[in-house]
Write an enzyme that holds these catalytic residues in place. Structure first.
Site, short mmCIF file in Angstrom:
data_model
loop_
_atom_site.label_atom_id
_atom_site.label_comp_id
_atom_site.label_asym_id
_atom_site.label_seq_id
_atom_site.Cartn_x
_atom_site.Cartn_y
_atom_site.Cartn_z
N CYS A 1 15.35 -23.52 2.50
CA CYS A 1 15.88 -22.35 3.17
C CYS A 1 17.31 -22.50 3.68
CB CYS A 1 14.93 -21.91 4.26
SG CYS A 1 15.09 -20.15 4.63
N ARG B 1 14.95 -8.97 7.28
CA ARG B 1 14.48 -10.31 6.93
C ARG B 1 13.37 -10.22 5.89
NH1 ARG B 1 16.74 -13.94 10.01
NH2 ARG B 1 15.46 -15.59 9.11
N HIS C 1 8.91 -22.49 3.04
CA HIS C 1 8.52 -23.30 4.21
C HIS C 1 7.01 -23.48 4.17
CE1 HIS C 1 12.30 -22.76 6.47
NE2 HIS C 1 12.27 -21.49 6.15
#
Ligand code: GLN
Length: 252
Positions: free
Chosen positions: A93, A127, A194
């Site tokens: 990320c 997001r 993640h």
């Protein structure tokens, strides 16, 4: 064998338990009789990156990225030489974004990157959050599934011809539209996933480990002895099912 690991900025770039990936490397290396020697690469620390067999960088919010970006950019040439020399690398990320040419954050500021990955990232208004499922586009493991979790404002655009990590089955991936996720250059893999990523994708941990062992030994990468992985398999299935159920749908 001792596998030398360089962990970039663990005190700044470590969200969603990204440091858990190091624990997986350590566990899976030990299960094959190898030992990990993990060193933190902190801001300002002079370091010979080519001394490492495996380099790792986690994710972080724009604020933390801004705190380390100048130091990381100053190591650009050294890092590119380390990867060209056969070192393995995993970047997650925010770390992935800064290994490209750069990242324009939500505040509009441009963070110069390392230019290892042929890509650039610009933060969007919204997001991209949720569970992700990919089909690997890695030559070593084509079609194998990868499951994880993403949360990023950045939209990452790869140069034409760039190699990816996977095709998006569920989730947003690099930019929510391309249908691809991650990037691969030599033995370096960048991804938005993640979770941490590796406990639920042990084959990917082993692929990176096999590259690190090859770098340490000077031999060609070879398959590692299989491990039982029952818990890992279950974690993957649960994560994959969640992604199919509620992962974001990239606009095609
Ligand atoms: N700050 C970056 C973004 O929002 C990376 C976030 C992260 O590492 N999860 O896109």
């Amino acid at each position: 064998m001792i596998i030398r690991v360089g962990h970039f900025y663990p005190e700044y770039l470590n969200i969603y338990a990204d440091r858990g990936n190091i624990a997986v490397f350590a566990h899976r290396a030990a299960a094959r009789g190898h030992e990990l020697d993990v060193r933190a690469i902190t801001v300002g620390a002079p370091l010979e990156l080519r001394a490492y067999d495996l380099l790792y960088v986690g994710g972080g919010q724009d604020r933390e990225q801004a705190m380390i970006a100048p130091d990381l950019a100053a190591r650009a040439e050294e890092l590119r030489k380390a990867v060209a020399g056969g070192a393995a690398l995993l970047a997650v990320c925010g770390g992935y974004q800064l290994l490209g040419r750069g990242y324009r954050g939500r505040d509009g500021a441009w963070l110069e990157g390392v230019g290892l990955f042929p890509l650039e990232t610009h933060a969007g208004e919204t997001r991209m959050i949720g569970d992700v499922l990919l089909e690997s586009t890695l030559a070593e493991e084509p079609g194998r599934t990868i499951a994880g979790f993403e949360n990023h404002a950045g939209r990452t655009v790869l140069d034409a011809g760039a190699r990816t990590l996977g095709r998006v089955v569920a989730g947003y991936g690099n930019d929510g539209t391309s249908g691809h996720e991650g990037c691969r250059v030599e033995r370096a893999i960048g991804t938005y996933l993640h979770g941490p990523l590796l406990p639920r994708n042990p084959w990917l941990a082993d692929l990176l480990l096999s590259w690190a062992i090859a770098h340490a030994s000077g031999d060609e990468p070879g398959p590692l002895a299989p491990l039982p992985d029952e818990l890992e398999r279950q974690a993957h299935l649960v994560s994959a099912a969640r992604a199919r159920e509620r992962g974001g749908r990239p606009a095609r």
